[in-house]
Design a protein around this motif. Sequence first.
Motif, PDB file in Angstrom:
ATOM      1  N   ALA A 121      16.356   8.857  15.952  1.00 22.52           N
ATOM      2  CA  ALA A 121      17.853   8.260  15.748  1.00 22.52           C
ATOM      3  C   ALA A 121      18.261   7.073  14.180  1.00 22.52           C
ATOM      4  CB  ALA A 121      17.907   6.888  16.376  1.00 22.52           C
ATOM      5  N   ALA A 122      16.349   6.923  13.928  1.00 24.46           N
ATOM      6  CA  ALA A 122      16.496   6.969  12.696  1.00 24.46           C
ATOM      7  C   ALA A 122      17.342   6.742  11.072  1.00 24.46           C
ATOM      8  CB  ALA A 122      14.828   6.308  12.033  1.00 24.46           C
ATOM      9  N   ASP A 123      17.901   6.325  10.715  1.00 22.50           N
ATOM     10  CA  ASP A 123      18.420   7.241   9.123  1.00 22.50           C
ATOM     11  C   ASP A 123      17.228   6.120   8.381  1.00 22.50           C
ATOM     12  OD1 ASP A 123      19.031   4.687   8.820  1.00 22.50           O
ATOM     13  OD2 ASP A 123      20.842   4.535   8.272  1.00 22.50           O
ATOM     14  N   THR A 124      16.111   5.657   8.519  1.00 23.25           N
ATOM     15  CA  THR A 124      15.308   5.314   7.227  1.00 23.25           C
ATOM     16  C   THR A 124      14.089   5.332   7.774  1.00 23.25           C
ATOM     17  OG1 THR A 124      17.192   4.319   6.508  1.00 23.25           O
ATOM     18  CG2 THR A 124      15.511   3.049   5.548  1.00 23.25           C
ATOM     19  N   ILE A 125      13.096   5.675   7.367  1.00 20.68           N
ATOM     20  CA  ILE A 125      11.493   5.799   7.829  1.00 20.68           C
ATOM     21  C   ILE A 125      10.572   4.594   7.172  1.00 20.68           C
ATOM     22  CG2 ILE A 125       9.832   6.290   9.067  1.00 20.68           C
ATOM     23  CD1 ILE A 125      11.749   8.798   9.890  1.00 20.68           C
ATOM     24  N   ILE A 126       9.898   3.225   7.372  1.00 17.80           N
ATOM     25  CA  ILE A 126       9.104   3.029   6.200  1.00 17.80           C
ATOM     26  C   ILE A 126       8.033   3.218   6.743  1.00 17.80           C
ATOM     27  CG2 ILE A 126       8.624   0.970   4.620  1.00 17.80           C
ATOM     28  CD1 ILE A 126      11.652   0.304   5.327  1.00 17.80           C
ATOM     29  N   VAL A 127       6.424   3.437   6.233  1.00 19.90           N
ATOM     30  CA  VAL A 127       5.021   3.987   6.695  1.00 19.90           C
ATOM     31  C   VAL A 127       4.888   3.142   5.717  1.00 19.90           C
ATOM     32  CG1 VAL A 127       3.436   5.479   6.643  1.00 19.90           C
ATOM     33  CG2 VAL A 127       5.984   6.569   7.470  1.00 19.90           C
ATOM     34  N   LEU A 128       4.075   1.681   6.214  1.00 24.46           N
ATOM     35  CA  LEU A 128       3.328   1.490   5.493  1.00 24.46           C
ATOM     36  C   LEU A 128       2.205   1.465   5.768  1.00 24.46           C
ATOM     37  CD1 LEU A 128       4.066  -2.536   6.740  1.00 24.46           C
ATOM     38  CD2 LEU A 128       3.851  -0.886   4.418  1.00 24.46           C
ATOM     39  N   ASP A 129       1.169   2.382   4.532  1.00 25.20           N
ATOM     40  CA  ASP A 129      -0.164   3.106   4.571  1.00 25.20           C
ATOM     41  C   ASP A 129      -1.560   2.162   3.623  1.00 25.20           C
ATOM     42  OD1 ASP A 129      -2.394   4.962   4.604  1.00 25.20           O
ATOM     43  OD2 ASP A 129      -0.919   6.148   3.326  1.00 25.20           O
ATOM     44  N   PHE A 130      -1.496   1.265   3.846  1.00 20.01           N
ATOM     45  CA  PHE A 130      -2.670   0.275   3.467  1.00 20.01           C
ATOM     46  C   PHE A 130      -3.919   0.574   4.098  1.00 20.01           C
ATOM     47  CE2 PHE A 130       0.997  -3.262   3.013  1.00 20.01           C
ATOM     48  CZ  PHE A 130       1.388  -2.648   1.860  1.00 20.01           C
ATOM     49  N   THR A 131      -4.596   0.238   2.736  1.00 20.09           N
ATOM     50  CA  THR A 131      -6.159  -0.033   2.881  1.00 20.09           C
ATOM     51  C   THR A 131      -6.542  -0.473   5.175  1.00 20.09           C
ATOM     52  OG1 THR A 131      -6.885  -1.519   1.698  1.00 20.09           O
ATOM     53  CG2 THR A 131      -6.851   0.356   0.693  1.00 20.09           C
ATOM     54  N   PHE A 132      -7.364  -0.070   4.364  1.00 20.76           N
ATOM     55  CA  PHE A 132      -8.647  -0.309   5.820  1.00 20.76           C
ATOM     56  C   PHE A 132      -8.706  -2.294   5.780  1.00 20.76           C
ATOM     57  CE2 PHE A 132     -12.273  -1.542   8.175  1.00 20.76           C
ATOM     58  CZ  PHE A 132     -11.999  -1.718   9.323  1.00 20.76           C
ATOM     59  N   HIS A 152      16.345  14.464   8.762  1.00 20.24           N
ATOM     60  CA  HIS A 152      17.531  13.737   8.003  1.00 20.24           C
ATOM     61  C   HIS A 152      17.248  12.506   7.584  1.00 20.24           C
ATOM     62  CE1 HIS A 152      16.579  12.248  11.729  1.00 20.24           C
ATOM     63  NE2 HIS A 152      17.276  10.938  11.452  1.00 20.24           N
ATOM     64  N   ALA A 153      16.039  11.783   7.528  1.00 11.83           N
ATOM     65  CA  ALA A 153      16.352  10.233   6.638  1.00 11.83           C
ATOM     66  C   ALA A 153      15.331   9.951   5.685  1.00 11.83           C
ATOM     67  CB  ALA A 153      14.884   9.397   8.155  1.00 11.83           C
ATOM     68  N   ARG A 154      15.057   8.554   5.766  1.00  9.29           N
ATOM     69  CA  ARG A 154      14.624   8.412   4.398  1.00  9.29           C
ATOM     70  C   ARG A 154      13.628   8.163   4.343  1.00  9.29           C
ATOM     71  NH1 ARG A 154      16.388   2.849   1.031  1.00  9.29           N
ATOM     72  NH2 ARG A 154      14.687   3.252  -0.170  1.00  9.29           N
ATOM     73  N   VAL A 155      12.694   8.848   4.002  1.00 10.33           N
ATOM     74  CA  VAL A 155      11.513   7.686   4.454  1.00 10.33           C
ATOM     75  C   VAL A 155      10.426   7.497   2.870  1.00 10.33           C
ATOM     76  CG1 VAL A 155       8.800   9.362   4.759  1.00 10.33           C
ATOM     77  CG2 VAL A 155      10.982   9.812   5.625  1.00 10.33           C
ATOM     78  N   CYS A 156       9.849   6.092   3.160  1.00  6.39           N
ATOM     79  CA  CYS A 156       9.433   5.467   1.998  1.00  6.39           C
ATOM     80  C   CYS A 156       8.323   5.794   2.183  1.00  6.39           C
ATOM     81  CB  CYS A 156      10.145   4.256   1.876  1.00  6.39           C
ATOM     82  SG  CYS A 156      11.786   4.087   1.549  1.00  6.39           S
ATOM     83  N   VAL A 157       6.776   5.963   1.982  1.00 11.33           N
ATOM     84  CA  VAL A 157       5.444   5.861   2.752  1.00 11.33           C
ATOM     85  C   VAL A 157       5.315   4.733   1.237  1.00 11.33           C
ATOM     86  CG1 VAL A 157       3.471   6.187   2.539  1.00 11.33           C
ATOM     87  CG2 VAL A 157       5.901   7.688   3.269  1.00 11.33           C
ATOM     88  N   LEU A 158       5.138   3.340   1.164  1.00 14.85           N
ATOM     89  CA  LEU A 158       4.414   2.191   0.649  1.00 14.85           C
ATOM     90  C   LEU A 158       3.239   2.544   1.053  1.00 14.85           C
ATOM     91  CD1 LEU A 158       7.241   0.006   1.924  1.00 14.85           C
ATOM     92  CD2 LEU A 158       7.384   1.502  -0.289  1.00 14.85           C
ATOM     93  N   ARG A 159       2.407   2.241  -0.554  1.00 13.70           N
ATOM     94  CA  ARG A 159       0.627   2.388  -0.106  1.00 13.70           C
ATOM     95  C   ARG A 159      -0.013   0.621  -0.619  1.00 13.70           C
ATOM     96  NH1 ARG A 159       2.363   7.431  -1.098  1.00 13.70           N
ATOM     97  NH2 ARG A 159       0.869   8.692   0.771  1.00 13.70           N
ATOM     98  N   THR A 160       0.950  -0.205  -1.128  1.00 18.11           N
ATOM     99  CA  THR A 160       0.695  -1.584  -2.146  1.00 18.11           C
ATOM    100  C   THR A 160       1.446  -1.989  -1.681  1.00 18.11           C
ATOM    101  OG1 THR A 160       1.781  -0.714  -4.216  1.00 18.11           O
ATOM    102  CG2 THR A 160      -0.563   0.257  -3.505  1.00 18.11           C
ATOM    103  N   PRO A 161       1.242  -3.343  -1.674  1.00 17.20           N
ATOM    104  CA  PRO A 161       2.058  -5.226  -1.734  1.00 17.20           C
ATOM    105  C   PRO A 161       3.517  -4.407  -2.823  1.00 17.20           C
ATOM    106  CG  PRO A 161      -0.397  -5.460  -1.077  1.00 17.20           C
ATOM    107  CD  PRO A 161      -0.309  -4.084  -1.563  1.00 17.20           C
ATOM    108  N   ALA A 162       2.669  -4.355  -3.290  1.00 21.84           N
ATOM    109  CA  ALA A 162       3.747  -4.310  -5.424  1.00 21.84           C
ATOM    110  C   ALA A 162       4.360  -2.949  -5.070  1.00 21.84           C
ATOM    111  CB  ALA A 162       2.579  -3.934  -5.713  1.00 21.84           C
ATOM    112  N   MET A 163       4.050  -2.279  -4.444  1.00 21.17           N
ATOM    113  CA  MET A 163       5.468  -1.575  -3.835  1.00 21.17           C
ATOM    114  C   MET A 163       6.515  -1.553  -2.557  1.00 21.17           C
ATOM    115  SD  MET A 163       3.438   2.353  -3.499  1.00 21.17           S
ATOM    116  CE  MET A 163       4.887   3.362  -3.042  1.00 21.17           C
TER     117      MET A 163
END
Length: 159
Positions: free
Chosen positions: A78-89, A131-142
């Motif tokens: 159902a989502a058109d946008t997916i954000i994945v926060l991939d920060f360090t342990f 179909h979704a826009r996917v943003c994988v963010l790996r840092t707080p700056a992102m």
Amino acid sequence: MVVLGRGGAGKSVLARQIGELTGLPVIELDSLFWQPGLTAADPAEWAERQRELTHRETWILDGDLGPYDRGLDVRLRAADTIIVLDFTFMRCAWRTILRGREQAGYWHWVWAYRRQSLPKIMRAIRQDAPHARVCVLRTPAMVRRLVADLRREAGGVRG
């Protein structure tokens, strides 16, 4: 919009920021999923609840329920946008410690997230949300860049 990531990554904070900027309603899944005594919701009822949530016109669903998340496909489809926060342990562990105590199962999930949960999530996204826009963010700056971009798109009116 769906916001995913390991515990302590800041999913709820980011979802609230995006909600303020866009005017989209934010729904924190943890508050709906976990029953008294940290009992998981019934899988069939949980899947139905997610269908109800995603049938709304607009929404931001904040939450990654790890091994309990048997209804992720409902949200992803159902989502058109997916954000994945991939920060360090270490970053997520520190943030978790600051907010309070957690049980051993939670810590196992946070520790093993990149090896176990993240690959499953990325496969599910490819399968259920091509179909979704996917943003994988790996840092707080992102994350800050994403929020700044959204603020500019909103014209600085909100947040």
